[in-house]
Motif scaffolding. Structure first.
Motif, PDB file in Angstrom:
ATOM      1  N   THR A 197      16.697  15.651  20.749  1.00 27.07           N
ATOM      2  CA  THR A 197      16.606  17.045  20.284  1.00 27.07           C
ATOM      3  C   THR A 197      16.722  18.064  21.403  1.00 27.07           C
ATOM      4  N   LEU A 198      16.690  17.601  22.657  1.00 21.79           N
ATOM      5  CA  LEU A 198      16.729  18.535  23.786  1.00 21.79           C
ATOM      6  C   LEU A 198      18.155  19.002  24.041  1.00 21.79           C
ATOM      7  N   SER A 199      18.280  20.266  24.439  1.00 22.56           N
ATOM      8  CA  SER A 199      19.616  20.788  24.752  1.00 22.56           C
ATOM      9  C   SER A 199      19.685  21.284  26.197  1.00 22.56           C
ATOM     10  N   ASP A 200      18.974  22.366  26.487  1.00 27.39           N
ATOM     11  CA  ASP A 200      19.044  22.944  27.834  1.00 27.39           C
ATOM     12  C   ASP A 200      17.788  22.681  28.648  1.00 27.39           C
ATOM     13  N   GLN A 201      16.992  21.698  28.263  1.00 26.31           N
ATOM     14  CA  GLN A 201      15.796  21.342  29.029  1.00 26.31           C
ATOM     15  C   GLN A 201      15.934  19.928  29.570  1.00 26.31           C
ATOM     16  N   PRO A 202      15.164  19.605  30.617  1.00 25.70           N
ATOM     17  CA  PRO A 202      15.242  18.258  31.185  1.00 25.70           C
ATOM     18  C   PRO A 202      14.820  17.199  30.164  1.00 25.70           C
ATOM     19  N   ARG A 203      15.427  16.027  30.305  1.00 24.37           N
ATOM     20  CA  ARG A 203      15.066  14.916  29.432  1.00 24.37           C
ATOM     21  C   ARG A 203      13.738  14.331  29.898  1.00 24.37           C
ATOM     22  N   TYR A 204      13.016  13.757  28.930  1.00 27.32           N
ATOM     23  CA  TYR A 204      11.716  13.152  29.243  1.00 27.32           C
ATOM     24  C   TYR A 204      11.897  11.741  29.780  1.00 27.32           C
ATOM     25  N   GLY A 205      11.054  11.413  30.742  1.00 29.73           N
ATOM     26  CA  GLY A 205      10.923  10.041  31.198  1.00 29.73           C
ATOM     27  C   GLY A 205       9.433   9.667  31.118  1.00 29.73           C
ATOM     28  N   LEU A 206       9.144   8.377  31.011  1.00 30.94           N
ATOM     29  CA  LEU A 206       7.754   7.987  30.791  1.00 30.94           C
ATOM     30  C   LEU A 206       7.451   6.664  31.481  1.00 30.94           C
ATOM     31  N   ARG A 207       6.250   6.576  32.054  1.00 32.43           N
ATOM     32  CA  ARG A 207       5.721   5.311  32.551  1.00 32.43           C
ATOM     33  C   ARG A 207       4.501   4.955  31.718  1.00 32.43           C
ATOM     34  N   ILE A 208       4.434   3.711  31.215  1.00 33.95           N
ATOM     35  CA  ILE A 208       3.318   3.289  30.364  1.00 33.95           C
ATOM     36  C   ILE A 208       2.745   1.989  30.913  1.00 33.95           C
ATOM     37  N   ALA A 209       1.409   1.980  31.105  1.00 34.32           N
ATOM     38  CA  ALA A 209       0.713   0.797  31.619  1.00 34.32           C
ATOM     39  C   ALA A 209      -0.396   0.400  30.649  1.00 34.32           C
ATOM     40  N   LEU A 210      -0.580  -0.928  30.497  1.00 36.66           N
ATOM     41  CA  LEU A 210      -1.622  -1.477  29.619  1.00 36.66           C
ATOM     42  C   LEU A 210      -2.484  -2.461  30.400  1.00 36.66           C
ATOM     43  N   ASN A 211      -3.809  -2.373  30.171  1.00 35.38           N
ATOM     44  CA  ASN A 211      -4.725  -3.322  30.801  1.00 35.38           C
ATOM     45  C   ASN A 211      -5.942  -3.491  29.909  1.00 35.38           C
ATOM     46  N   SER A 212      -6.564  -4.675  29.946  1.00 37.05           N
ATOM     47  CA  SER A 212      -7.725  -4.973  29.106  1.00 37.05           C
ATOM     48  C   SER A 212      -8.873  -5.485  29.958  1.00 37.05           C
ATOM     49  N   GLY A 213     -10.087  -5.170  29.495  1.00 35.57           N
ATOM     50  CA  GLY A 213     -11.265  -5.652  30.202  1.00 35.57           C
ATOM     51  C   GLY A 213     -12.492  -4.854  29.848  1.00 35.57           C
ATOM     52  N   GLU A 214     -13.589  -5.100  30.564  1.00 34.28           N
ATOM     53  CA  GLU A 214     -14.840  -4.411  30.299  1.00 34.28           C
ATOM     54  C   GLU A 214     -14.814  -2.998  30.871  1.00 34.28           C
ATOM     55  N   ALA A 215     -15.552  -2.103  30.181  1.00 24.59           N
ATOM     56  CA  ALA A 215     -15.667  -0.720  30.633  1.00 24.59           C
ATOM     57  C   ALA A 215     -16.989  -0.168  30.127  1.00 24.59           C
ATOM     58  N   LEU A 216     -17.345   1.007  30.609  1.00 23.41           N
ATOM     59  CA  LEU A 216     -18.540   1.704  30.146  1.00 23.41           C
ATOM     60  C   LEU A 216     -18.117   2.924  29.351  1.00 23.41           C
ATOM     61  N   GLY A 217     -18.735   3.121  28.154  1.00 25.66           N
ATOM     62  CA  GLY A 217     -18.426   4.289  27.330  1.00 25.66           C
ATOM     63  C   GLY A 217     -19.668   5.131  27.129  1.00 25.66           C
ATOM     64  N   GLY A 218     -19.525   6.459  27.195  1.00 28.01           N
ATOM     65  CA  GLY A 218     -20.649   7.367  26.991  1.00 28.01           C
ATOM     66  C   GLY A 218     -20.225   8.788  27.208  1.00 28.01           C
ATOM     67  N   THR A 219     -21.156   9.716  26.936  1.00 26.66           N
ATOM     68  CA  THR A 219     -20.838  11.135  27.060  1.00 26.66           C
ATOM     69  C   THR A 219     -21.242  11.659  28.427  1.00 26.66           C
ATOM     70  N   LEU A 220     -20.409  12.547  28.940  1.00 21.37           N
ATOM     71  CA  LEU A 220     -20.688  13.240  30.189  1.00 21.37           C
ATOM     72  C   LEU A 220     -20.618  14.730  29.931  1.00 21.37           C
ATOM     73  N   GLY A 221     -21.352  15.503  30.712  1.00 22.18           N
ATOM     74  CA  GLY A 221     -21.345  16.947  30.549  1.00 22.18           C
ATOM     75  C   GLY A 221     -22.641  17.434  29.940  1.00 22.18           C
ATOM     76  N   VAL A 222     -22.747  18.754  29.758  1.00 26.56           N
ATOM     77  CA  VAL A 222     -23.941  19.381  29.204  1.00 26.56           C
ATOM     78  C   VAL A 222     -23.625  19.856  27.793  1.00 26.56           C
ATOM     79  N   SER A 223     -24.689  20.267  27.079  1.00 26.21           N
ATOM     80  CA  SER A 223     -24.522  20.732  25.705  1.00 26.21           C
ATOM     81  C   SER A 223     -23.488  21.848  25.642  1.00 26.21           C
ATOM     82  N   GLY A 224     -22.545  21.715  24.751  1.00 25.85           N
ATOM     83  CA  GLY A 224     -21.468  22.699  24.600  1.00 25.85           C
ATOM     84  C   GLY A 224     -20.198  22.298  25.301  1.00 25.85           C
ATOM     85  N   SER A 225     -20.302  21.338  26.249  1.00 30.69           N
ATOM     86  CA  SER A 225     -19.092  20.907  26.953  1.00 30.69           C
ATOM     87  C   SER A 225     -19.129  19.403  27.212  1.00 30.69           C
ATOM     88  N   MET A 226     -19.708  18.656  26.266  1.00 37.90           N
ATOM     89  CA  MET A 226     -19.773  17.211  26.421  1.00 37.90           C
ATOM     90  C   MET A 226     -18.430  16.582  26.083  1.00 37.90           C
TER      91      MET A 226
END
Length: 620
Positions: free
Chosen positions: A519-548
């Protein structure tokens, strides 16, 4: 909301709603509703058959058209004689006889002096006007107290007058019919009447159904055990002619007017449901008379109300139960359904007590149940809205509708203190970065460049959500998508599905880039790098009330970023996109039995672990 907080909420609602309704009831503000409920219950439970012991002899409009008004003394005396001769136990004359009416006065006075006959009188009104019965006759007053809403629900049995105690017409007739004394008092309390072996207590102001009425005299509640017409009626003209007199043997008889031209009719509870606009006074006297006869014979117990303490307890329990439904039943639809069904059973159960001569606080209890539920429902709904707002604040638009709904369903396990719990997860991370964005940004107008980047990132975010991924963050010119968070994947099948979804998402992102480039005409074409990895991680909220913000961090995410940067070493394809790559950790989760061809490898940050890389651009 923790269980202990829910119980505190239930207790507060119970006290506020329950005590308020108890106070309103004591002040009489609920009386109109309670009277309507009494009328409804009375009508529903009334017997469709006429009463058994009382028969009405009715003077109709046709009779008055022929005889004139008032009914001639000669006609009335002959009717009474025929009834007594037929075996009537007692005859009540519900027609005033304070002045002569035509010929036959002496004959009428003679028959009225029979001890089985009672003729009506009228108590003095507020102006002191009264109507007396003929001198020397046995009389009973016919006054019927009327409630503020114009309905007759009370019977006045006796009053103290200057001349002594005056008895009502029904009480006189009931005592004569049963052959028992009308003024037998309770040995324990001489102020209370006993009809046979039944203790019949008078209405006390501020108790039972009535809190705003004058309870002077000795009043009881009229129970109206039979539907309209209350009693079997026999035309007075037929009795005068001596026809069908055998039906009066052993019966108590009330002679009354059923003419629309003579005002002797009232509104009763029975009129509310039958459509009849009124009930004749003679029918009301017949209903009271049958009620008193049943008291004398021990076939009916007088209506009693629950004592104040027990009534208050029922109201408080109703408020508590209604609040419990709203606070503890999961799901708004389920809570409303339980509340409706519970309210119906509460109403029917307490209403049924009237059949056992006990008046329960039905209306206050139903109101307590309803308001207890509504208050609890409103508070819990507000708390839920706040939780939803907290989830929306933390996750913003990073989740699909399906994943957002699942988080809400599992909020009890996932949330703590209104925000997601911090926990260890096993995730598959996808990191996509726009190829050459820094170089392109230096050559484009700032607004155009930001619109160009946003167009691709918005599309990549849509693809991620479509595949069940959680958009953890936008990294300037890239996007980090996590599968297996914030809802943890706990089984091997779930972990495998996360890895497979990540791979499908990466391939869909690659396809989306190709579609956008077309769909692009006069703009640069998109290029993309995609990486996948699996394993353990930690999930939780960071920040203060109103910007968590919900974050997933750990070595797994770091390795994914290392892999994404390493992909720069690979040659781009014709569209400028580099191959989609994943680590061996992800590949083995997708299919542990498959021999994956290793494209290359690089060293982990620990300088000891080798990260093997699999090209995954076209894997099925």
């Amino acid at each position: 909301m923790p269980i202990w907080q829910r119980w505190i909420l239930v207790g507060a609602i119970t006290l506020i709603v329950g005590t308020t309704l108890i106070e309103l009831r004591q002040k009489g503000l609920l009386e109109p509703l309670e009277l309507v409920h009494y009328d409804w219950t009375t009508t529903i439970t009334a017997d469709p058959e006429p009463i058994e012991d009382v028969v009405l002899v009715t003077v109709s409009d046709e009779d008055l058209g022929e005889w004139g008004w008032p009914v001639p003394d000669s006609h009335l005396s002959q009717i009474i004689r025929n009834l007594l001769a037929a075996g009537a136990t007692t005859v009540g004359v519900d027609i005033y006889r304070d002045v002569p009416a035509g010929a036959g006065l002496e004959d009428l006075l003679e028959v009225l002096n029979d001890p089985r006959v009672v003729v009506i009188s009228k108590l003095p009104d507020h102006r002191g006007v009264q109507i007396d019965a003929p001198a020397g006759t046995r009389s009973g007053f016919s006054d019927i107290p009327i409630d503020p809403d114009g309905v007759g629900r009370r019977a006045l049995l006796l009053v103290n007058t200057q001349d002594g105690i005056s008895l009502s017409l029904p009480l006189q007739l009931a005592a004569t019919h049963t052959g028992q004394p009308a003024l037998k008092t309770n040995p324990d309390n001489p102020r209370i009447l006993m009809l046979g072996d039944n203790v019949v207590k008078p209405l006390a102001k501020g108790s039972n159904l009535f809190r705003n009425v004058d309870t002077a005299g000795y009043q009881i509640i009229i129970e109206y055990k039979n539907k309209l017409p209350i009693a079997h009626s026999v035309p007075a003209a037929g009795v005068l002619a001596g026809k069908g007199l055998e039906q009066f043997e052993g019966k108590a008889v009330v002679i009354g007017i059923t003419s629309h031209s003579v005002k002797d009719y009232f509104s009763t509870p029975l009129n509310r449901s039958t459509g009849a606009s009124f009930t004749f006074g003679a029918e009301i006297h017949a209903a009271i008379l049958q009620q008193l006869i049943d008291y004398f014979n021990g076939q009916l117990s007088p209506l009693a109300s629950m004592n104040g303490l027990f009534s208050s307890l029922i109201i408080l329990v109703s408020a508590c139960t209604g609040a419990c439904v709203s606070v503890f039943v999961r799901g708004a639809g389920n809570a409303v359904l339980v509340a409706l069904v519970g309210g119906v059973f509460l109403t029917l159960g307490l209403s049924a007590s009237q059949q056992f001569a006990l008046l329960a606080p039905v209306v206050p209890s139903l109101l307590a149940w309803t308001f207890g539920f509504l208050f609890g429902f409103a508070i819990i709904s507000g708390f839920s809205r706040n939780q939803r707002r907290a989830i929306a604040q933390v996750f913003s638009s990073h989740l699909s509708e399906e994943l957002s709904a699942e988080i809400w369903q599992q909020r009890k396990n996932l949330l703590s203190g209104g925000k997601p719990k911090s926990r260890r997860l096993f995730v598959t991370a996808l990191l996509a970065d726009i190829e050459g964005s820094t170089r392109i940004g230096n050559s484009m107008d700032a607004d155009d460049f930001m619109a160009w980047v946003a167009r691709l990132l918005d599309r990549l975010g849509e693809v991620a959500r479509d595949h069940g991924g959680f958009v953890e963050k936008y990294t300037g010119d890239g996007i980090l998508v996590v599968f297996g968070a914030p809802i943890p994947s706990e089984t091997q099948d779930q972990i495998k599905e996360d890895a497979q979804s990540g791979l499908r998402c990466a391939q869909a992102m690659r396809a989306a880039v190709s579609e956008l480039n077309v769909t692009l005409s006069d703009q640069p074409r998109y290029g993309l790098r995609i990486a996948l990895n699996s394993g353990e991680a930690l999930g939780g909220t960071l920040g203060v009330s109103g910007s968590m913000h919900y974050n997933v961090i750990g070595a797994t995410i770091n390795v994914t970023a290392r892999l994404e940067r390493w992909i720069k070493t690979l040659a781009p394809d014709a569209e400028g996109c580099r191959p989609v790559c994943m680590t061996m950790a992800t590949a083995e989760i997708i299919d542990a039995e498959r021999e994956w061809p290793v494209l290359s490898s690089f060293d982990h940050d620990d300088c000891e672990t080798e990260i093997q890389v699999i090209e995954a651009s076209h894997l099925a």
